[in-house]
Scaffold this motif. Structure first.
Motif, PDB file in Angstrom:
ATOM      1  N   LEU A   1     -10.961  13.266  21.680  1.00  0.00           N
ATOM      2  CA  LEU A   1     -10.430  12.200  20.832  1.00  0.00           C
ATOM      3  C   LEU A   1      -9.687  12.773  19.629  1.00  0.00           C
ATOM      4  O   LEU A   1      -8.655  12.246  19.204  1.00  0.00           O
ATOM      5  CB  LEU A   1     -11.564  11.275  20.379  1.00  0.00           C
ATOM      6  N   GLU A   2     -10.219  13.872  19.087  1.00  0.00           N
ATOM      7  CA  GLU A   2      -9.515  14.529  17.986  1.00  0.00           C
ATOM      8  C   GLU A   2      -8.200  15.128  18.478  1.00  0.00           C
ATOM      9  O   GLU A   2      -7.195  15.137  17.751  1.00  0.00           O
ATOM     10  CB  GLU A   2     -10.399  15.623  17.376  1.00  0.00           C
ATOM     11  N   GLY A   3      -8.189  15.629  19.713  1.00  0.00           N
ATOM     12  CA  GLY A   3      -6.983  16.218  20.271  1.00  0.00           C
ATOM     13  C   GLY A   3      -5.843  15.225  20.402  1.00  0.00           C
ATOM     14  O   GLY A   3      -4.676  15.581  20.224  1.00  0.00           O
TER      15      GLY A   3
ATOM     16  N   HIS B   1      -1.652  19.405  26.136  1.00  0.00           N
ATOM     17  CA  HIS B   1      -1.349  18.805  27.447  1.00  0.00           C
ATOM     18  C   HIS B   1      -1.054  17.311  27.327  1.00  0.00           C
ATOM     19  O   HIS B   1      -0.250  16.771  28.089  1.00  0.00           O
ATOM     20  CB  HIS B   1      -2.509  19.050  28.405  1.00  0.00           C
ATOM     21  N   ALA B   2      -1.687  16.647  26.365  1.00  0.00           N
ATOM     22  CA  ALA B   2      -1.403  15.227  26.160  1.00  0.00           C
ATOM     23  C   ALA B   2       0.019  15.038  25.637  1.00  0.00           C
ATOM     24  O   ALA B   2       0.746  14.127  26.079  1.00  0.00           O
ATOM     25  CB  ALA B   2      -2.405  14.623  25.188  1.00  0.00           C
ATOM     26  N   ALA B   3       0.428  15.906  24.710  1.00  0.00           N
ATOM     27  CA  ALA B   3       1.784  15.805  24.153  1.00  0.00           C
ATOM     28  C   ALA B   3       2.845  16.082  25.213  1.00  0.00           C
ATOM     29  O   ALA B   3       3.905  15.438  25.225  1.00  0.00           O
ATOM     30  CB  ALA B   3       1.939  16.776  22.986  1.00  0.00           C
ATOM     31  N   LEU B   4       2.560  17.024  26.103  1.00  0.00           N
ATOM     32  CA  LEU B   4       3.518  17.383  27.152  1.00  0.00           C
ATOM     33  C   LEU B   4       3.367  16.520  28.403  1.00  0.00           C
ATOM     34  O   LEU B   4       4.088  16.736  29.388  1.00  0.00           O
ATOM     35  CB  LEU B   4       3.342  18.861  27.532  1.00  0.00           C
ATOM     36  N   LYS B   5       2.399  15.586  28.349  1.00  0.00           N
ATOM     37  CA  LYS B   5       2.121  14.682  29.481  1.00  0.00           C
ATOM     38  C   LYS B   5       1.778  15.461  30.755  1.00  0.00           C
ATOM     39  O   LYS B   5       2.194  15.106  31.859  1.00  0.00           O
ATOM     40  CB  LYS B   5       3.306  13.739  29.720  1.00  0.00           C
ATOM     41  N   GLU B   6       1.009  16.538  30.576  1.00  0.00           N
ATOM     42  CA  GLU B   6       0.543  17.349  31.712  1.00  0.00           C
ATOM     43  C   GLU B   6      -0.857  16.864  32.092  1.00  0.00           C
ATOM     44  O   GLU B   6      -1.864  17.466  31.726  1.00  0.00           O
ATOM     45  CB  GLU B   6       0.535  18.831  31.332  1.00  0.00           C
ATOM     46  N   GLU B   7      -0.895  15.769  32.824  1.00  0.00           N
ATOM     47  CA  GLU B   7      -2.168  15.111  33.103  1.00  0.00           C
ATOM     48  C   GLU B   7      -3.123  15.999  33.893  1.00  0.00           C
ATOM     49  O   GLU B   7      -4.327  16.041  33.606  1.00  0.00           O
ATOM     50  CB  GLU B   7      -1.930  13.809  33.857  1.00  0.00           C
ATOM     51  N   ALA B   8      -2.624  16.722  34.880  1.00  0.00           N
ATOM     52  CA  ALA B   8      -3.487  17.574  35.701  1.00  0.00           C
ATOM     53  C   ALA B   8      -4.138  18.662  34.854  1.00  0.00           C
ATOM     54  O   ALA B   8      -5.339  18.934  34.975  1.00  0.00           O
ATOM     55  CB  ALA B   8      -2.688  18.195  36.842  1.00  0.00           C
TER      56      ALA B   8
ATOM     57  N   SER C   1     -13.367  24.028  19.888  1.00  0.00           N
ATOM     58  CA  SER C   1     -12.083  24.130  19.189  1.00  0.00           C
ATOM     59  C   SER C   1     -10.937  24.346  20.180  1.00  0.00           C
ATOM     60  O   SER C   1      -9.833  23.817  19.996  1.00  0.00           O
ATOM     61  CB  SER C   1     -12.116  25.268  18.171  1.00  0.00           C
ATOM     62  N   ALA C   2     -11.200  25.105  21.249  1.00  0.00           N
ATOM     63  CA  ALA C   2     -10.176  25.305  22.272  1.00  0.00           C
ATOM     64  C   ALA C   2      -9.871  23.999  23.000  1.00  0.00           C
ATOM     65  O   ALA C   2      -8.716  23.734  23.372  1.00  0.00           O
ATOM     66  CB  ALA C   2     -10.639  26.365  23.269  1.00  0.00           C
ATOM     67  N   THR C   3     -10.888  23.162  23.197  1.00  0.00           N
ATOM     68  CA  THR C   3     -10.682  21.872  23.863  1.00  0.00           C
ATOM     69  C   THR C   3      -9.760  20.989  23.036  1.00  0.00           C
ATOM     70  O   THR C   3      -8.866  20.334  23.582  1.00  0.00           O
ATOM     71  CB  THR C   3     -12.038  21.167  24.089  1.00  0.00           C
ATOM     72  N   VAL C   4      -9.978  20.957  21.707  1.00  0.00           N
ATOM     73  CA  VAL C   4      -9.096  20.180  20.834  1.00  0.00           C
ATOM     74  C   VAL C   4      -7.653  20.643  20.998  1.00  0.00           C
ATOM     75  O   VAL C   4      -6.726  19.841  21.169  1.00  0.00           O
ATOM     76  CB  VAL C   4      -9.520  20.324  19.351  1.00  0.00           C
ATOM     77  N   LYS C   5      -7.442  21.971  20.982  1.00  0.00           N
ATOM     78  CA  LYS C   5      -6.109  22.530  21.039  1.00  0.00           C
ATOM     79  C   LYS C   5      -5.393  22.187  22.344  1.00  0.00           C
ATOM     80  O   LYS C   5      -4.251  21.724  22.357  1.00  0.00           O
ATOM     81  CB  LYS C   5      -6.195  24.043  20.864  1.00  0.00           C
ATOM     82  N   TYR C   6      -6.085  22.410  23.479  1.00  0.00           N
ATOM     83  CA  TYR C   6      -5.416  22.226  24.766  1.00  0.00           C
ATOM     84  C   TYR C   6      -5.309  20.768  25.174  1.00  0.00           C
ATOM     85  O   TYR C   6      -4.374  20.395  25.889  1.00  0.00           O
ATOM     86  CB  TYR C   6      -6.111  23.066  25.834  1.00  0.00           C
ATOM     87  N   VAL C   7      -6.247  19.930  24.728  1.00  0.00           N
ATOM     88  CA  VAL C   7      -6.088  18.492  24.977  1.00  0.00           C
ATOM     89  C   VAL C   7      -4.856  17.986  24.227  1.00  0.00           C
ATOM     90  O   VAL C   7      -4.048  17.230  24.781  1.00  0.00           O
ATOM     91  CB  VAL C   7      -7.346  17.718  24.539  1.00  0.00           C
ATOM     92  N   ALA C   8      -4.693  18.411  22.981  1.00  0.00           N
ATOM     93  CA  ALA C   8      -3.523  18.002  22.194  1.00  0.00           C
ATOM     94  C   ALA C   8      -2.232  18.471  22.870  1.00  0.00           C
ATOM     95  O   ALA C   8      -1.258  17.707  22.990  1.00  0.00           O
ATOM     96  CB  ALA C   8      -3.616  18.570  20.783  1.00  0.00           C
TER      97      ALA C   8
END
Length: 244
Positions: free
Chosen positions: A149-151, A73-80, A64-71
């Motif tokens: 993928l859900e993120g 960082h992807a939205a903020l374009k923080e690729e690293a 669940s934490a992976t979903v949250k942080y992938v969403a």
């Protein structure tokens, strides 16, 4: 209809389709499995899958934490940060999967007397437990691509995987029942369907996160701590559900 409303409708349709296919699969398959295996063998089948549900406890809320942080960082374009999150999560679950798979394989035989498995079904029980247990251990690992993928809200891809796995599992299990392959045949059918889903998830994940490469050297303990602290409250809920 706005683009956002259209996207919402499409996602809803994909999720509904996956739910309906899963429901129909269970509705069709369950009575046939009971009839094809017999009461005792079906009891062993149900016991194995009920017991393996406890493997999900070691998730520790990391999914669940992976979903949250992938969403995020992807939205903020923080690729690293995005790649660091995926790397930490995958390495944790890879280690857990290897340990659990080895544990299930070597301890399967010791559980036969504990659960009073009928002697005639002992070898089938051990085979089924090893096949499905090792597969479910690696399902924890492949929950990371699913969470990623859900993120990024790629629910159509996740739904396609779910639909495909349900269809393949139903078809292979019906063939196993038709040819009277018993618990072992049903176990192999279930494992084959599940691994087909793993392959689809891995391919889709690689396509959507092209710049990501798994690296043990780049494991970031600070990122893992962040995932752990966010997901920890869900552990109580998971344990409560298993207890019930």
């Amino acid at each position: 209809m706005s683009s956002r409303s259209a996207r919402f409708a499409i996602l809803l349709l994909w999720n509904s389709a996956a739910f309906v296919v899963s429901l129909v699969s269970a509705f069709v398959l369950s009575p046939l499995v009971v009839r094809g295996l017999g009461i005792e063998a079906y009891g062993v089948w149900a016991l194995v899958f009920s017991m393996l549900e406890y493997l999900n406890v070691v998730d520790l809320g990391i999914r669940s934490a992976t979903v949250k942080y992938v969403a995020r960082h992807a939205a903020l374009k923080e690729e690293a940060r995005l790649h660091g999150t995926l790397n930490a999560s995958l390495i944790y679950f890879l280690g857990i999967a290897l340990v659990l798979a080895a544990g299930v394989y070597f301890l399967a035989g010791l559980s036969v007397p504990f659960f009073h498995v009928p002697p005639a079904l002992g070898s089938d029980y051990i085979l089924l437990l090893r096949l499905t247990g090792m597969t479910m251990a690696f399902q924890l690992l492949f929950n990371v691509p699913r969470a990623a993928l859900e993120g990024i809200q790629d629910f159509p891809s996740v739904s396609r995987v779910n639909i495909t796995v349900s269809a393949v599992r139903t078809t292979l299990c019906l063939l196993a029942l038709h040819y009277k392959l018993g618990l072992g045949g049903l176990g192999w059918a279930t494992v084959a369907a599940t691994w087909s889903g793993f392959l689809m998830l891995g391919w889709t994940f690689k396509r959507r996160f092209r710049g990501f490469t798994l690296s043990l050297r780049d494991f970031d303990l600070a990122i893992f701590r962040q995932l752990f602290h966010y997901g920890l409250p869900t552990v109580l809920g998971s344990l409560s559900g298993q207890f019930l």
